[in-house]
Design an enzyme around this catalytic site. Structure first.
Site, PDB file in Angstrom:
ATOM      1  N   PHE A 166       5.655  11.889  -0.752  1.00 52.97           N
ATOM      2  CA  PHE A 166       6.111  11.574   0.605  1.00 52.97           C
ATOM      3  C   PHE A 166       5.576  12.580   1.626  1.00 52.97           C
ATOM      4  O   PHE A 166       4.894  12.215   2.586  1.00 52.97           O
ATOM      5  CB  PHE A 166       7.642  11.523   0.605  1.00 52.97           C
ATOM      6  N   ALA A 223      -3.279   8.316  -9.783  1.00 51.36           N
ATOM      7  CA  ALA A 223      -4.147   7.886  -8.697  1.00 51.36           C
ATOM      8  C   ALA A 223      -3.323   7.291  -7.559  1.00 51.36           C
ATOM      9  O   ALA A 223      -2.354   6.578  -7.768  1.00 51.36           O
ATOM     10  CB  ALA A 223      -5.148   6.863  -9.207  1.00 51.36           C
ATOM     11  N   TYR A 229      17.587  21.772 -10.617  1.00 53.07           N
ATOM     12  CA  TYR A 229      16.407  21.713  -9.749  1.00 53.07           C
ATOM     13  C   TYR A 229      16.349  22.943  -8.859  1.00 53.07           C
ATOM     14  O   TYR A 229      15.305  23.615  -8.752  1.00 53.07           O
ATOM     15  CB  TYR A 229      16.456  20.442  -8.915  1.00 53.07           C
TER      16      TYR A 229
END
Length: 338
Positions: free
Chosen positions: A29, A52, A158
């Site tokens: 993003f 890709a 995280y």
């Protein structure tokens, strides 16, 4: 901490005055928006990503696994700046216990990051910009906004892995000639943002009544345009060397104000009703969505004065303006796709 205050000057390559920049997570993003901005600035940007993706903003795209550094080493040759966006954000639920989950995050977000940075320093890269997360500071700022002096309190795996990467990078900066810049953004939004913001846009567009009328919290966010602008500033500003920065749009909004601004951008009226917060938090706990409740309803306010004082940075657009733009572009895209 070692501070290097030297301006990184663009070099002339292929007849153009530019920096050679390596961007990891180029197909993500933020990476897609960053690629456009770098191209507009005349820089030569190589993108690294795991699969890709059509992104003509990057001169080269290298495909590979973030943890397989050997696949990517040659992309560092001749680089002035590395902008490290790539990260593991999710582990499939139910696939592991808590400790195993943390190790999976560490493998990509800490270990692979540090391996890349070590190799970058060895090959003469002059600056390494690491996009971390405000989650390093914690889930809620309470009554005092987070700033760079706030004690880190990462809870989720995280955020723990991101904080450990930060600490390792600053140790590397003390022992090498490469500058490190660490950026901790909050939720990054735009009309095409992924994750919870995408789900919120869809809920507001439908429209579905939302039970947040009684929630009086304060949230800092950052538009992708503002984040990309700050990243590019950090590529070359001498005062950014070996510093941490907390960045956000100017101002804060409550969750009900956020919904109202998105709805206004869509040309709609927000459908919000009031449910006491204790019932909302209890219901979230019953269905296993406590983390989502905290993301929406907890206070998360940020003090961005350091970035403004040290770098002279000001956001390109205001928070409410950015939210309305996100709502407007979301419905325009929906109509075009429909």
């Amino acid at each position: 901490m070692r501070h290097v205050h030297s301006v990184i000057e663009p070099r002339t390559v292929y007849g153009e005055c530019l920096l050679k920049v390596l961007v990891t997570g180029a197909s993500g993003f933020v990476g897609k928006y960053l690629g456009v901005a770098l191209a507009q600035g005349g820089h030569r940007a190589t993108g690294l990503c795991r699969q890709a993706a059509l992104n003509s903003s990057y001169r080269d795209i290298c495909i590979g696994d973030m943890t397989a550094l050997a696949e990517w080493k040659q992309a560092l040759d001749g680089c002035d700046v590395v902008i490290h966006l790539a990260a593991r954000a999710h582990v499939l639920s139910g696939s592991s216990d808590e400790q195993s989950e943390l190790e999976q995050f560490r493998r990509v977000n800490r270990d692979a990051t540090l391996a890349l940075a070590v190799e970058a320093a060895r090959r003469g890269v002059r600056r390494f910009v690491f996009v971390s997360s405000i989650g390093v500071n914690g889930n809620s700022s309470g009554s005092t906004p987070f700033d760079e002096s706030s004690t880190p309190a990462p809870h989720a795996s995280y955020a723990v892995s991101k904080f450990e990467a930060e600490e390792g990078l600053l140790r590397l900066a003390a022992d090498s000639a490469m500058d490190i810049v660490i950026i901790r953004p909050p939720l990054v939004y735009a009309f095409d943002a992924p994750g919870n913001f995408a789900r919120l846009l869809q809920l507001v567009a439908n429209p579905i009544p939302l039970p947040f009328g009684a929630v009086d919290n304060g949230k800092s966010l950052i538009s992708v345009a503002n984040l990309v602008d700050f990243i590019i500033l950090c590529m070359t500003h001498p005062n950014a060397a070996n510093e941490r920065f907390i960045v956000a749009d100017n101002g804060v909004v409550s969750i009900r104000e956020l919904i109202a601004e998105l709805a206004a951008g869509m040309g709609k009226k927000a459908f919000i009703f009031s449910v006491p917060e204790r019932f909302l938090s209890g219901a979230a706990a019953l269905v296993g969505r406590t983390r989502l409740y905290e993301q929406l309803c907890a206070n998360l306010e940020l003090d961005t004065r350091k970035a403004k004082r040290l770098l002279g940075w000001q956001p390109l657009q205001g928070l409410r303006e950015g939210l309305r733009e996100a709502g407007r572009k979301f419905v325009s895209t929906e109509r075009a796709d429909g």
